[in-house]
Design an enzyme around this catalytic site. Structure first.
Site, PDB file in Angstrom:
ATOM      1  N   LYS A  90       0.799  -0.985   0.641  1.00 14.42           N
ATOM      2  CA  LYS A  90      -0.133  -0.471  -0.142  1.00 14.42           C
ATOM      3  C   LYS A  90       0.905   1.526  -0.284  1.00 14.42           C
ATOM      4  O   LYS A  90       0.801   2.103  -0.627  1.00 14.42           O
ATOM      5  CB  LYS A  90      -1.056  -0.247   1.172  1.00 14.42           C
ATOM      6  CG  LYS A  90      -2.505  -0.925   1.471  1.00 14.42           C
ATOM      7  CD  LYS A  90      -2.991  -0.960   2.888  1.00 14.42           C
ATOM      8  CE  LYS A  90      -4.367  -2.004   2.226  1.00 14.42           C
ATOM      9  NZ  LYS A  90      -4.663  -1.346   1.229  1.00 14.42           N
ATOM     10  N   GLU A  99      10.094  12.904  25.996  1.00 17.54           N
ATOM     11  CA  GLU A  99      11.083  13.724  27.196  1.00 17.54           C
ATOM     12  C   GLU A  99      12.663  13.443  26.766  1.00 17.54           C
ATOM     13  O   GLU A  99      12.603  14.481  26.765  1.00 17.54           O
ATOM     14  CB  GLU A  99      11.212  13.894  27.706  1.00 17.54           C
ATOM     15  CG  GLU A  99      11.631  14.545  29.730  1.00 17.54           C
ATOM     16  CD  GLU A  99      11.663  14.340  30.843  1.00 17.54           C
ATOM     17  OE1 GLU A  99      12.321  14.043  31.951  1.00 17.54           O
ATOM     18  OE2 GLU A  99      10.242  13.565  31.241  1.00 17.54           O
ATOM     19  N   GLU A 145       2.085  -2.040  13.385  1.00 17.90           N
ATOM     20  CA  GLU A 145       2.824  -0.485  14.089  1.00 17.90           C
ATOM     21  C   GLU A 145       3.657   0.437  12.529  1.00 17.90           C
ATOM     22  O   GLU A 145       4.330  -0.843  12.046  1.00 17.90           O
ATOM     23  CB  GLU A 145       3.539  -0.809  15.481  1.00 17.90           C
ATOM     24  CG  GLU A 145       4.066   0.007  15.292  1.00 17.90           C
ATOM     25  CD  GLU A 145       5.051   0.447  17.675  1.00 17.90           C
ATOM     26  OE1 GLU A 145       4.952   0.699  17.805  1.00 17.90           O
ATOM     27  OE2 GLU A 145       6.233  -0.269  16.974  1.00 17.90           O
ATOM     28  N   GLU A 160      20.205   7.808  19.309  1.00 16.00           N
ATOM     29  CA  GLU A 160      20.367   7.857  21.048  1.00 16.00           C
ATOM     30  C   GLU A 160      20.064   6.951  20.887  1.00 16.00           C
ATOM     31  O   GLU A 160      20.289   6.327  22.367  1.00 16.00           O
ATOM     32  CB  GLU A 160      18.699   8.270  21.324  1.00 16.00           C
ATOM     33  CG  GLU A 160      18.423   8.879  22.287  1.00 16.00           C
ATOM     34  CD  GLU A 160      17.365   8.102  22.328  1.00 16.00           C
ATOM     35  OE1 GLU A 160      17.256   7.814  23.776  1.00 16.00           O
ATOM     36  OE2 GLU A 160      17.216   7.226  21.912  1.00 16.00           O
TER      37      GLU A 160
END
Length: 192
Positions: free
Chosen positions: A14, A107, A133, A148
């Site tokens: 898709k 944060e 997901e 990170e």
């Protein structure tokens, strides 16, 4: 796992179709890369134990939304929302959850748009819905998140708080750069 692999193929197809159509109508691709992954069985078991759930197929299907994962790397922030919106408007995609870490970053400075969707897969015995997901990021957001993640593995740092502040500062600078590049693209497109 085969069913979740099929759900990944459905979503990836898709997204590729949307990217191709966008390229024809806008003379550019909003999607740079699409990466898919299936959570490893060991990770599934660990997550079920963390959630204090019994290990069975029902709990995997009902309570874990990230077994099938897709990461969509876009050129610009507005492309993220455009592609996500186009995908969600398809009549066989059901949106279950949205977490917008671009508009409201974590944060740590992490930014990404996360969608949990349900997509039908078509098997010999019939149609089955499966959760996937989808993470949407720009190239810069993905660069930051990858570094990170590597840095977070080094847990016992004496200056961890300082490093966290610097990572947040880098995330803010990357975001600023993302939007500056988007503005430049707009100036170039409108100059034609």
């Amino acid at each position: 796992m085969m069913e979740f692999r099929c759900a990944l193929m459905e979503i990836e197809t898709k997204l590729n179709v949307l990217n191709s159509e966008f390229a024809l109508t806008h003379n550019r691709n909003p999607i740079q890369t699409i990466k898919t992954r299936l959570k490893q069985p060991v990770s599934i078991l660990e997550k079920l134990h963390r959630k204090e759930l019994e290990v069975n197929i029902f709990n995997v299907e009902e309570y874990l939304a990230d077994i099938a994962g897709v990461r969509v790397i876009c050129s610009f922030p507005e492309d993220i929302y455009t592609v996500a919106d186009l995908l969600l408007h398809q009549d066989d995609i059901r949106m279950l959850e949205i977490k917008d870490y671009i508009k409201k970053p974590k944060e740590s400075g992490y930014r990404s748009l996360h969608l949990i969707v349900e997509v039908p897969i078509f098997l010999s015995e019939g149609k089955k819905p499966r959760k996937v997901e989808i993470q949407f990021r720009t190239i810069a957001m993905d660069f930051w998140a990858s570094l990170e993640h590597q840095l977070r593995y080094k847990k016992h740092l004496e200056n961890a708080e300082e490093i966290s502040r610097e990572l947040r500062d880098c995330a803010d600078k990357i975001t600023s750069l993302d939007y500056r590049m988007q503005e430049l693209r707009g100036k170039i497109e409108y100059a034609d």
